[in-house]
Write a protein that holds these residues in place. Structure first.
Motif, short mmCIF file in Angstrom:
data_model
loop_
_atom_site.label_atom_id
_atom_site.label_comp_id
_atom_site.label_asym_id
_atom_site.label_seq_id
_atom_site.Cartn_x
_atom_site.Cartn_y
_atom_site.Cartn_z
N VAL A 146 1.01 -1.17 -0.18
CA VAL A 146 0.16 -0.01 -0.03
C VAL A 146 1.02 1.07 0.12
N SER A 147 0.53 1.99 -0.94
CA SER A 147 1.28 3.43 -0.83
C SER A 147 -0.03 4.53 -0.44
N VAL A 148 0.04 5.55 0.45
CA VAL A 148 -0.70 6.54 0.80
C VAL A 148 0.02 8.00 0.35
N VAL A 149 -0.33 8.50 -0.42
CA VAL A 149 -0.07 9.85 -1.15
C VAL A 149 -0.69 11.04 -0.47
N ALA A 150 0.10 11.86 -0.08
CA ALA A 150 -0.69 12.99 0.79
C ALA A 150 0.09 14.47 0.33
N PRO A 151 -0.55 15.29 -0.32
CA PRO A 151 0.15 16.66 -0.91
C PRO A 151 0.16 17.59 0.49
N CYS A 152 0.93 18.29 0.75
CA CYS A 152 1.20 19.15 2.16
C CYS A 152 1.41 20.66 1.56
N PHE A 153 0.53 21.60 2.24
CA PHE A 153 0.97 22.77 1.86
C PHE A 153 0.74 23.63 3.05
N ASN A 154 2.04 24.20 3.88
CA ASN A 154 1.80 24.69 5.03
C ASN A 154 1.03 24.08 6.08
N GLU A 155 1.42 22.98 6.33
CA GLU A 155 0.69 21.94 7.26
C GLU A 155 1.42 21.86 8.62
N GLU A 156 2.31 22.72 8.90
CA GLU A 156 3.08 22.30 10.13
C GLU A 156 2.20 22.35 11.54
N ASP A 157 0.97 22.72 11.57
CA ASP A 157 0.27 22.62 12.59
C ASP A 157 -0.29 21.28 12.84
N VAL A 158 -0.95 20.80 11.50
CA VAL A 158 -1.78 19.62 11.58
C VAL A 158 -0.87 18.37 11.19
N LEU A 159 0.23 18.51 10.56
CA LEU A 159 1.22 17.30 10.05
C LEU A 159 1.55 16.31 11.10
N PRO A 160 2.03 16.85 12.30
CA PRO A 160 2.28 15.77 13.33
C PRO A 160 1.03 14.76 13.76
N LEU A 161 0.04 15.27 13.69
CA LEU A 161 -1.29 14.68 14.02
C LEU A 161 -1.70 13.77 13.13
N PHE A 162 -1.59 14.41 11.66
CA PHE A 162 -1.87 13.57 10.55
C PHE A 162 -1.02 12.03 10.59
N LEU A 163 0.36 12.51 10.79
CA LEU A 163 1.58 11.43 10.71
C LEU A 163 1.13 10.36 11.87
N SER A 164 0.69 10.76 12.84
CA SER A 164 0.49 9.66 13.97
C SER A 164 -0.88 8.86 13.57
N ARG A 165 -1.89 9.35 12.98
CA ARG A 165 -3.05 8.79 12.83
C ARG A 165 -2.66 8.04 11.56
N VAL A 166 -2.07 8.43 10.44
CA VAL A 166 -1.96 7.50 9.34
C VAL A 166 -1.17 6.24 9.62
N ARG A 167 0.17 6.64 10.38
CA ARG A 167 0.85 5.45 11.04
C ARG A 167 0.04 4.50 11.78
N GLY A 168 -0.92 4.81 12.54
CA GLY A 168 -1.75 3.94 13.25
C GLY A 168 -2.50 3.07 12.18
N VAL A 169 -2.87 3.50 11.23
CA VAL A 169 -3.82 2.97 10.22
C VAL A 169 -2.88 2.08 9.66
N LEU A 170 -1.73 2.32 9.02
CA LEU A 170 -0.79 1.55 8.32
C LEU A 170 -0.09 0.38 9.36
N ASP A 171 -0.28 0.80 10.49
CA ASP A 171 0.31 -0.34 11.45
C ASP A 171 -0.92 -1.54 11.75
N SER A 172 -2.25 -0.99 11.59
CA SER A 172 -3.14 -1.96 11.84
C SER A 172 -3.51 -2.73 10.66
N LEU A 173 -3.22 -2.23 9.25
CA LEU A 173 -3.35 -2.92 8.15
C LEU A 173 -2.29 -3.99 8.29
#
Length: 146
Positions: A26-53
């Motif tokens: 599986v590849s998850v592709v995510a464009p990012c533009f000035n996402e410093e405020d939300v990117l750490p939470l996004f990373l945490s949540r996507v990593r959790g999903v990938l771990d569960s898969l």
């Protein structure tokens, strides 16, 4: 180490190294533009999903010329997690070109597209994979109704 050829220099794309050379399931592709405020939470949540898969996966994050700390967060994530691949566009090209850049470097057997702003929850990714299986498709974008 994942190496992109000379074309990447022409396009202004800079890749962070990736530790695994095998093709991920599986590849998850995510464009990012000035996402410093939300990117750490996004990373945490996507990593959790990938771990569960289970299985192999990669997360391709495309910095579309951000002026904040988005790229630094992506670089740090790539160092900490070999599944993370960083693509840096040297100026803002817009969402569609950033997405195209990410799709050009992802290697997964199936590809999921999601924005990094958390407008759409990463926890929907397994549901999208089930839909992909039902429809017999390999690439799908996650988008929730407003």
């Amino acid at each position: 180490m994942f190496v992109k050829g000379p074309r990447s220099a022409i396009l202004g794309i800079r890749l962070a190294p990736m530790g695994v050379l095998c093709r991920p399931a599986v590849s998850v592709v995510a464009p990012c533009f000035n996402e410093e405020d939300v990117l750490p939470l996004f990373l945490s949540r996507v990593r959790g999903v990938l771990d569960s898969l289970g299985g192999t996966s990669e997360l391709v994050l495309v910095d579309d010329g951000s002026s904040d700390q988005t790229w630094e967060i992506i670089e740090k994530a790539a160092v900490e997690d070999s599944r993370v691949v960083g693509v840096r566009l040297m100026r803002n090209h817009g969402h569609q070109l950033a997405l195209t850049a990410g799709l050009s470097v992802c290697r997964g057997e199936r590809v999921l597209v999601i924005d990094a702003d958390l407008q759409d929850p990463p926890e929907l990714l397994p549901d999208m994979m089930a839909l992909m299986d039902a429809l017999g498709i390999r690439t799908i974008a996650v988008h929730t109704a407003v």
